[in-house]
Write a protein that holds these residues in place. Structure first.
Motif, PDB file in Angstrom:
ATOM      1  N   GLY A   1       0.864  -1.180   0.000  1.00  0.00           N
ATOM      2  CA  GLY A   1       0.000   0.000   0.000  1.00  0.00           C
ATOM      3  C   GLY A   1       0.900   1.229   0.000  1.00  0.00           C
TER       4      GLY A   1
ATOM      5  N   ALA B   1     -10.604   3.743  -2.020  1.00  0.00           N
ATOM      6  CA  ALA B   1     -10.705   4.647  -0.872  1.00  0.00           C
ATOM      7  C   ALA B   1     -10.153   6.010  -1.269  1.00  0.00           C
ATOM      8  CB  ALA B   1      -9.954   4.065   0.323  1.00  0.00           C
TER       9      ALA B   1
ATOM     10  N   HIS C   1      -8.979   9.289  -2.800  1.00  0.00           N
ATOM     11  CA  HIS C   1      -9.235   9.901  -4.089  1.00  0.00           C
ATOM     12  C   HIS C   1      -8.867  11.374  -4.112  1.00  0.00           C
ATOM     13  CE1 HIS C   1     -12.788   9.947  -1.599  1.00  0.00           C
ATOM     14  NE2 HIS C   1     -13.057  11.114  -2.134  1.00  0.00           N
TER      15      HIS C   1
HETATM   16  C1  LIG Z   1     -13.399   5.023   2.370  1.00  0.00           C
HETATM   17  C2  LIG Z   1     -12.008   5.619   2.504  1.00  0.00           C
HETATM   18  C3  LIG Z   1     -11.722   6.820   1.868  1.00  0.00           C
HETATM   19  C4  LIG Z   1     -10.446   7.376   1.968  1.00  0.00           C
HETATM   20  N1  LIG Z   1     -10.167   8.543   1.317  1.00  0.00           N
HETATM   21  C5  LIG Z   1      -8.930   9.070   1.373  1.00  0.00           C
HETATM   22  C6  LIG Z   1      -8.591  10.229   0.611  1.00  0.00           C
HETATM   23  O1  LIG Z   1      -9.401  10.751  -0.116  1.00  0.00           O
HETATM   24  N2  LIG Z   1      -7.341  10.716   0.713  1.00  0.00           N
HETATM   25  C7  LIG Z   1      -6.394  10.135   1.503  1.00  0.00           C
HETATM   26  O2  LIG Z   1      -5.265  10.633   1.554  1.00  0.00           O
HETATM   27  N3  LIG Z   1      -6.678   9.022   2.219  1.00  0.00           N
HETATM   28  C8  LIG Z   1      -7.913   8.478   2.164  1.00  0.00           C
HETATM   29  N4  LIG Z   1      -8.209   7.341   2.868  1.00  0.00           N
HETATM   30  C9  LIG Z   1      -7.154   6.739   3.670  1.00  0.00           C
HETATM   31  C10 LIG Z   1      -6.147   6.002   2.776  1.00  0.00           C
HETATM   32  O3  LIG Z   1      -6.826   5.219   1.797  1.00  0.00           O
HETATM   33  C11 LIG Z   1      -5.310   5.108   3.672  1.00  0.00           C
HETATM   34  O4  LIG Z   1      -4.780   5.874   4.730  1.00  0.00           O
HETATM   35  C12 LIG Z   1      -4.149   4.491   2.937  1.00  0.00           C
HETATM   36  O5  LIG Z   1      -4.542   3.896   1.717  1.00  0.00           O
HETATM   37  C13 LIG Z   1      -3.532   3.456   3.843  1.00  0.00           C
HETATM   38  O6  LIG Z   1      -2.412   2.934   3.179  1.00  0.00           O
HETATM   39  P1  LIG Z   1      -1.618   1.757   3.816  1.00  0.00           P
HETATM   40  O7  LIG Z   1      -0.517   1.413   2.875  1.00  0.00           O
HETATM   41  O8  LIG Z   1      -1.250   2.071   5.224  1.00  0.00           O
HETATM   42  O9  LIG Z   1      -2.664   0.557   3.920  1.00  0.00           O
HETATM   43  P2  LIG Z   1      -3.418  -0.221   2.735  1.00  0.00           P
HETATM   44  O10 LIG Z   1      -3.764   0.680   1.610  1.00  0.00           O
HETATM   45  O11 LIG Z   1      -4.515  -0.955   3.431  1.00  0.00           O
HETATM   46  O12 LIG Z   1      -2.337  -1.240   2.204  1.00  0.00           O
HETATM   47  C14 LIG Z   1      -2.007  -2.409   2.902  1.00  0.00           C
HETATM   48  C15 LIG Z   1      -1.510  -3.415   1.882  1.00  0.00           C
HETATM   49  O13 LIG Z   1      -1.058  -4.569   2.590  1.00  0.00           O
HETATM   50  C16 LIG Z   1      -1.546  -5.733   1.929  1.00  0.00           C
HETATM   51  N5  LIG Z   1      -1.599  -6.775   2.935  1.00  0.00           N
HETATM   52  C17 LIG Z   1      -2.383  -6.808   4.026  1.00  0.00           C
HETATM   53  N6  LIG Z   1      -2.134  -7.915   4.741  1.00  0.00           N
HETATM   54  C18 LIG Z   1      -1.155  -8.585   4.071  1.00  0.00           C
HETATM   55  C19 LIG Z   1      -0.457  -9.802   4.320  1.00  0.00           C
HETATM   56  N7  LIG Z   1      -0.715 -10.554   5.407  1.00  0.00           N
HETATM   57  N8  LIG Z   1       0.493 -10.175   3.436  1.00  0.00           N
HETATM   58  C20 LIG Z   1       0.769  -9.421   2.347  1.00  0.00           C
HETATM   59  N9  LIG Z   1       0.134  -8.255   2.050  1.00  0.00           N
HETATM   60  C21 LIG Z   1      -0.806  -7.841   2.928  1.00  0.00           C
HETATM   61  C22 LIG Z   1      -2.900  -5.319   1.383  1.00  0.00           C
HETATM   62  O14 LIG Z   1      -3.321  -6.139   0.315  1.00  0.00           O
HETATM   63  C23 LIG Z   1      -2.597  -3.882   0.924  1.00  0.00           C
HETATM   64  O15 LIG Z   1      -2.125  -3.820  -0.407  1.00  0.00           O
HETATM   65  C24 LIG Z   1      -9.451   6.735   2.758  1.00  0.00           C
HETATM   66  C25 LIG Z   1      -9.753   5.506   3.390  1.00  0.00           C
HETATM   67  C26 LIG Z   1     -11.004   4.944   3.270  1.00  0.00           C
HETATM   68  C27 LIG Z   1     -11.275   3.592   3.916  1.00  0.00           C
END
Ligand SMILES: Cc1cc2nc3c(=O)[nH]c(=O)nc-3n(C[C@H](O)[C@H](O)[C@H](O)COP(=O)(O)OP(=O)(O)OC[C@H]3O[C@@H](n4cnc5c(N)ncnc54)[C@H](O)[C@@H]3O)c2cc1C
Length: 125
Positions: free
Chosen positions: A13, A53, A55
């Motif tokens: 992510g 999520a 955008h």
């Molecule tokens: C409805 C909604 C709207 C949003 N709108 C916005 C916005 O407009 N602007 C903004 O800046 N933020 C927004 N956010 C927040 C933003 O989407 C998140 O903060 C961000 O995407 C989180 O990124 P991350 O990499 O921490 O987690 P994630 O995007 O959840 O990435 C985690 C990754 O780890 C992988 N993974 C999980 N477990 C495992 C495992 N055991 N083994 C291997 N891979 C694994 C998953 O497949 C995923 O690819 C929104 C969130 C939501 C829910």
């Protein structure tokens, strides 16, 4: 696969990818899905694109905004006026909901304010 790396990153992510981008050593990213991006992915169905999520960008500082803009080809950036609404009890409320609760019916608005005011108290129950 038998490999030693300094950093093992679980999840491609935005957090995992950003960490990898700044990592001061070799790394391996493990991702369970078939593509990277996590919640920052977008899918296309027929004529519509759907964001999982994220955008829009939240730039907490002008410095970070500049850093982002400097790293992107200006021709690749498209500016759009956003007009997003939520249908709530038959009425349209501007997005994001939580910052537009003043558009709700008075009673409902007051209920939301009350809940917000007591949020921490409720969280502790
Ligand atoms: C409805 C909604 C709207 C949003 N709108 C916005 C916005 O407009 N602007 C903004 O800046 N933020 C927004 N956010 C927040 C933003 O989407 C998140 O903060 C961000 O995407 C989180 O990124 P991350 O990499 O921490 O987690 P994630 O995007 O959840 O990435 C985690 C990754 O780890 C992988 N993974 C999980 N477990 C495992 C495992 N055991 N083994 C291997 N891979 C694994 C998953 O497949 C995923 O690819 C929104 C969130 C939501 C829910």
């Amino acid at each position: 696969m038998d490999r030693n790396v300094k950093y093992l990153i679980i999840g491609a992510g935005i957090s995992g990818l950003t960490f990898a981008n700044y990592a001061d050593g070799d790394y391996l990213i493990i991702e369970k899905e078939k593509e990277v991006g996590g919640y920052c992915r977008t899918i296309k169905k027929k004529d519509y694109v759907w964001d999982y999520a994220g955008h829009f960008f939240h730039f907490s500082t002008d410095e970070f905004k500049k850093k982002f803009l400097d790293s992107v080809n200006p021709e690749d950036i498209k500016y759009k006026d956003k007009n997003t609404k939520i249908i709530y009890k038959g009425e349209l409320v501007d997005y994001p909901f939580q910052t537009n609760i003043h558009q709700l019916e008075k009673e409902e608005f007051i209920d939301c304010l009350y809940d917000l005011f007591h949020k921490e108290e409720k969280g502790r129950l």
